[in-house]
Design an enzyme around this catalytic site. Structure first.
Site, PDB file in Angstrom:
ATOM      1  CE  LYS A 233      -2.163  -1.056   3.892  1.00 18.29           C
ATOM      2  NZ  LYS A 233      -1.532  -2.343   4.274  1.00 18.29           N
TER       3      LYS A 233
ATOM      4  NE  ARG B  70      -4.113  -1.464  10.019  1.00 18.91           N
ATOM      5  CZ  ARG B  70      -3.016  -0.912   9.485  1.00 18.91           C
ATOM      6  NH1 ARG B  70      -3.002   0.331   9.105  1.00 18.91           N
ATOM      7  NH2 ARG B  70      -1.939  -1.638   9.329  1.00 18.91           N
TER       8      ARG B  70
ATOM      9  NE  ARG C 193       7.736  -3.513   5.464  1.00 18.46           N
ATOM     10  CZ  ARG C 193       6.447  -3.192   5.536  1.00 18.46           C
ATOM     11  NH1 ARG C 193       5.769  -2.875   4.459  1.00 18.46           N
ATOM     12  NH2 ARG C 193       5.819  -3.212   6.690  1.00 18.46           N
TER      13      ARG C 193
ATOM     14  NE  ARG D  32      16.610  -5.629   8.387  1.00 19.19           N
ATOM     15  CZ  ARG D  32      16.381  -6.300   7.257  1.00 19.19           C
ATOM     16  NH1 ARG D  32      15.157  -6.692   6.950  1.00 19.19           N
ATOM     17  NH2 ARG D  32      17.364  -6.606   6.449  1.00 19.19           N
TER      18      ARG D  32
ATOM     19  NE  ARG E 268       2.274  -5.213  10.978  1.00 23.89           N
ATOM     20  CZ  ARG E 268       3.421  -5.127  10.292  1.00 23.89           C
ATOM     21  NH1 ARG E 268       4.486  -5.801  10.673  1.00 23.89           N
ATOM     22  NH2 ARG E 268       3.474  -4.368   9.237  1.00 23.89           N
TER      23      ARG E 268
HETATM   24  P1  AMP Z   1       1.007   0.269   9.007  1.00 23.71           P
HETATM   25  O1  AMP Z   1       2.227   1.090   8.799  1.00 23.71           O
HETATM   26  O2  AMP Z   1      -0.176   0.766   8.252  1.00 23.71           O
HETATM   27  O3  AMP Z   1       1.273  -1.203   8.797  1.00 23.71           O
HETATM   28  O4  AMP Z   1       0.618   0.426  10.552  1.00 23.71           O
HETATM   29  C1  AMP Z   1       1.498   0.036  11.587  1.00 23.71           C
HETATM   30  C2  AMP Z   1       0.730  -0.131  12.890  1.00 23.71           C
HETATM   31  O5  AMP Z   1       0.128   1.122  13.256  1.00 23.71           O
HETATM   32  C3  AMP Z   1      -0.424  -1.119  12.850  1.00 23.71           C
HETATM   33  O6  AMP Z   1       0.002  -2.466  13.053  1.00 23.71           O
HETATM   34  C4  AMP Z   1      -1.275  -0.595  14.004  1.00 23.71           C
HETATM   35  O7  AMP Z   1      -0.713  -0.933  15.259  1.00 23.71           O
HETATM   36  C5  AMP Z   1      -1.151   0.911  13.841  1.00 23.71           C
HETATM   37  N1  AMP Z   1      -2.172   1.456  12.916  1.00 23.71           N
HETATM   38  C6  AMP Z   1      -1.943   2.052  11.712  1.00 23.71           C
HETATM   39  N2  AMP Z   1      -3.088   2.453  11.135  1.00 23.71           N
HETATM   40  C7  AMP Z   1      -4.079   2.079  11.991  1.00 23.71           C
HETATM   41  C8  AMP Z   1      -5.489   2.195  11.952  1.00 23.71           C
HETATM   42  N3  AMP Z   1      -6.127   2.756  10.909  1.00 23.71           N
HETATM   43  N4  AMP Z   1      -6.202   1.697  13.002  1.00 23.71           N
HETATM   44  C9  AMP Z   1      -5.569   1.138  14.066  1.00 23.71           C
HETATM   45  N5  AMP Z   1      -4.235   0.983  14.168  1.00 23.71           N
HETATM   46  C10 AMP Z   1      -3.482   1.456  13.137  1.00 23.71           C
END
Ligand code: AMP
Length: 214
Positions: A13, A88, A127, A160, A172
């Site tokens: 994404k 989410r 990654r 990282r 996740r």
């Molecule tokens: P991401 O970089 O989008 O993978 O987000 C990393 C982490 O941030 C996720 O595993 C959640 O802990 C938190 N996070 C990011 N976006 C959201 C969201 N929309 N709702 C809840 N937690 C989020």
């Protein structure tokens, strides 16, 4: 134009959002990036969410909706948005719908990036990203250059993520299937959903997204 990139962690994404920003006049809103920034600058909210993020669980709806609301108010709906990693949960999706209506804006398209779990584990555990521009590297398919300078911006700050390990990733993925995947049906029912193969090459995924949007 306002779009959502929807997909499990590691689906690409962020990479595709950055490509869209480069090609169109759009702004990327990544709640993950906003939360990581709060965490690394040590704000009260950042400290509160750090452990939850490292474990791979979702931060509360209240916090992430607040972050998105703040950004939209700052920009006052002037730009087209790419929502990356938000919404989410169904509550976040409802809140986003209301925020957009409040600004007189529409949601134009939700792109679901489909990928298989084992490919995600391989992708995520290998990654790293450039701390300066966010360019994504992979130990197997796109290693950090020998001169340790980012191919995109020249910086030497490779990082990282604390949650890019197999244990957090499994949590996740669980959070994605339990709390986020219902959004596929939610947006399908509204007629907004388009799906692309997230396992294709980066350029092919970008081409599929382009044809979904145009
Ligand atoms: P991401 O970089 O989008 O993978 O987000 C990393 C982490 O941030 C996720 O595993 C959640 O802990 C938190 N996070 C990011 N976006 C959201 C969201 N929309 N709702 C809840 N937690 C989020």
């Amino acid at each position: 134009m306002n779009i959502i990139l929807l997909g499990p962690p590691g689906a690409g994404k962020g990479t595709q959002a950055r490509k869209l920003v480069d090609e169109r006049t759009m702004v990327q809103l990544s709640t993950g990036d906003m939360l990581r920034a709060a965490k690394s600058s040590g704000t009260e909210m950042g400290l509160k969410v750090a452990a939850v993020m490292d474990a791979g669980e979702l931060v509360t709806d209240e916090i992430v909706i607040g972050l998105i609301r703040e950004q939209l108010e700052l920009d006052n709906g002037a730009s087209g948005y790419i929502f990356d990693g938000f919404p989410r949960t169904l509550a976040q999706a409802d809140a986003l719908g209301e925020l957009l209506v409040g600004m007189g804006e529409n949601l134009d398209c939700v792109i679901e990036m489909q990928v298989d779990d084992e490919a995600l584990v391989a992708r995520i555990t290998a990654r790293s990203t450039c701390g300066s521009c966010g360019e994504v590297y992979n130990d197997n398919t796109k290693p950090i250059p020998a001169d340790e300078k980012c191919t995109n911006c020249g910086a030497s700050d490779f990082q990282r993520r604390a949650d890019d390990n197999e244990d957090s990733l499994r949590t996740r993925l669980m959070a994605y299937y339990k709390q986020t995947s219902p959004l596929v049906g939610y947006y399908y029912a509204k007629g907004d959903l388009k799906s692309v193969d997230g396992l294709a090459s980066m350029d092919d995924v970008a081409a599929s997204i382009k044809s979904a949007l145009d």
